[in-house]
Design a protein around this motif. Sequence first.
Motif, short mmCIF file in Angstrom:
data_model
loop_
_atom_site.label_atom_id
_atom_site.label_comp_id
_atom_site.label_asym_id
_atom_site.label_seq_id
_atom_site.Cartn_x
_atom_site.Cartn_y
_atom_site.Cartn_z
N GLN A 148 0.96 -0.64 0.21
CA GLN A 148 -0.35 0.31 0.27
C GLN A 148 1.23 1.41 0.10
O GLN A 148 1.51 1.65 0.95
CB GLN A 148 -0.90 -0.29 1.09
CG GLN A 148 -1.63 -1.16 0.98
CD GLN A 148 -2.66 -1.13 -0.01
OE1 GLN A 148 -3.49 0.16 -0.64
NE2 GLN A 148 -3.34 -2.38 -0.13
N PRO A 149 0.61 2.40 -0.81
CA PRO A 149 1.29 3.58 -1.08
C PRO A 149 0.62 4.20 0.89
O PRO A 149 0.16 3.99 1.03
CB PRO A 149 0.34 4.09 -1.62
CG PRO A 149 -0.57 3.57 -1.75
CD PRO A 149 -0.92 2.61 -1.60
N GLU A 150 2.19 4.83 1.31
CA GLU A 150 2.72 5.14 1.99
C GLU A 150 1.67 6.73 2.41
O GLU A 150 0.93 7.52 3.36
CB GLU A 150 3.68 6.33 2.38
CG GLU A 150 4.87 5.10 2.76
CD GLU A 150 6.11 5.18 2.48
OE1 GLU A 150 6.34 6.99 2.59
OE2 GLU A 150 7.29 4.94 2.46
N ARG A 151 0.54 7.65 0.89
CA ARG A 151 0.20 8.70 1.22
C ARG A 151 -1.55 8.69 0.36
O ARG A 151 -0.88 6.94 -0.22
CB ARG A 151 0.71 9.80 1.12
CG ARG A 151 1.30 10.07 -0.03
CD ARG A 151 1.83 11.89 -0.37
NE ARG A 151 2.75 11.53 -1.42
CZ ARG A 151 2.14 11.98 -2.82
NH1 ARG A 151 1.58 12.43 -3.02
NH2 ARG A 151 3.09 11.97 -3.39
N ASP A 152 -1.83 9.24 0.29
CA ASP A 152 -3.05 8.70 -0.99
C ASP A 152 -3.04 8.99 -1.87
O ASP A 152 -2.67 10.60 -1.88
CB ASP A 152 -4.42 8.90 -0.36
CG ASP A 152 -5.97 9.66 -1.10
OD1 ASP A 152 -6.11 8.40 -2.03
OD2 ASP A 152 -6.56 9.83 -0.68
N LEU A 153 -2.85 9.41 -3.18
CA LEU A 153 -2.32 9.58 -4.59
C LEU A 153 -3.99 10.18 -5.10
O LEU A 153 -3.49 10.61 -5.95
CB LEU A 153 -1.47 8.25 -4.99
CG LEU A 153 -0.10 7.38 -4.86
CD1 LEU A 153 -0.12 6.23 -5.28
CD2 LEU A 153 0.24 8.63 -4.29
N TRP A 154 -4.49 9.76 -4.53
CA TRP A 154 -6.11 10.30 -5.33
C TRP A 154 -5.68 12.04 -5.36
O TRP A 154 -6.39 12.50 -6.77
CB TRP A 154 -7.28 9.56 -5.10
CG TRP A 154 -7.42 8.27 -4.71
CD1 TRP A 154 -7.53 7.44 -4.71
CD2 TRP A 154 -7.64 8.03 -6.56
NE1 TRP A 154 -7.96 5.94 -5.26
CE2 TRP A 154 -7.88 6.88 -6.97
CE3 TRP A 154 -7.95 8.39 -8.05
CZ2 TRP A 154 -8.13 5.91 -8.09
CZ3 TRP A 154 -8.20 7.72 -9.13
CH2 TRP A 154 -7.95 6.52 -8.87
#
Length: 162
Positions: free
Chosen positions: A22-28
């Motif tokens: 899972q990415p460390e932060r929200d990419l949206w």
Amino acid sequence: MSNKEFEQQLQRNLSALPDDIQPERDLWPGIEHALGQTPENSTQKRATGYWGMAAATATIGLMGWLGLSQLPVTSDAEQLAQVLSQQHQQQKQALLASFDGQPALTDNWQQQVDELDGAAAAIKQALKEDPNNPALLRMLQQVYQQQIDLIERVHAPTWQKI
């Protein structure tokens, strides 16, 4: 450690890794920002992209021409250096015009461009003394390419592109 032991250890380590990360932060938010650009903003970026493609095409064409052709043994080498210089100046001016108004990443980039201009001037002086030296012509082309790369990196770094 033998090759078989290494392969077994590698397989164990690979199987111990998680199936997805899972990415460390929200990419949206970044994706939405990129998709939500205004038409004039995307038109400006498209125009900048066209200048970049034109500069890259000219550079590749020049490099191919220099690489495939035999360098002349007469004073044509001096004329080639002049043409190379003129093309570089045109390419540099077009590139600077395309980045006009965009902030630079560093403050001393112009000093670096000036230092590369000094190196080009020294190579041109050496070419006057030894006009039949193909290594000097290649060095001149490399200095010019470094200058173009510097301008592009300072104004449009790859980390800013999506």
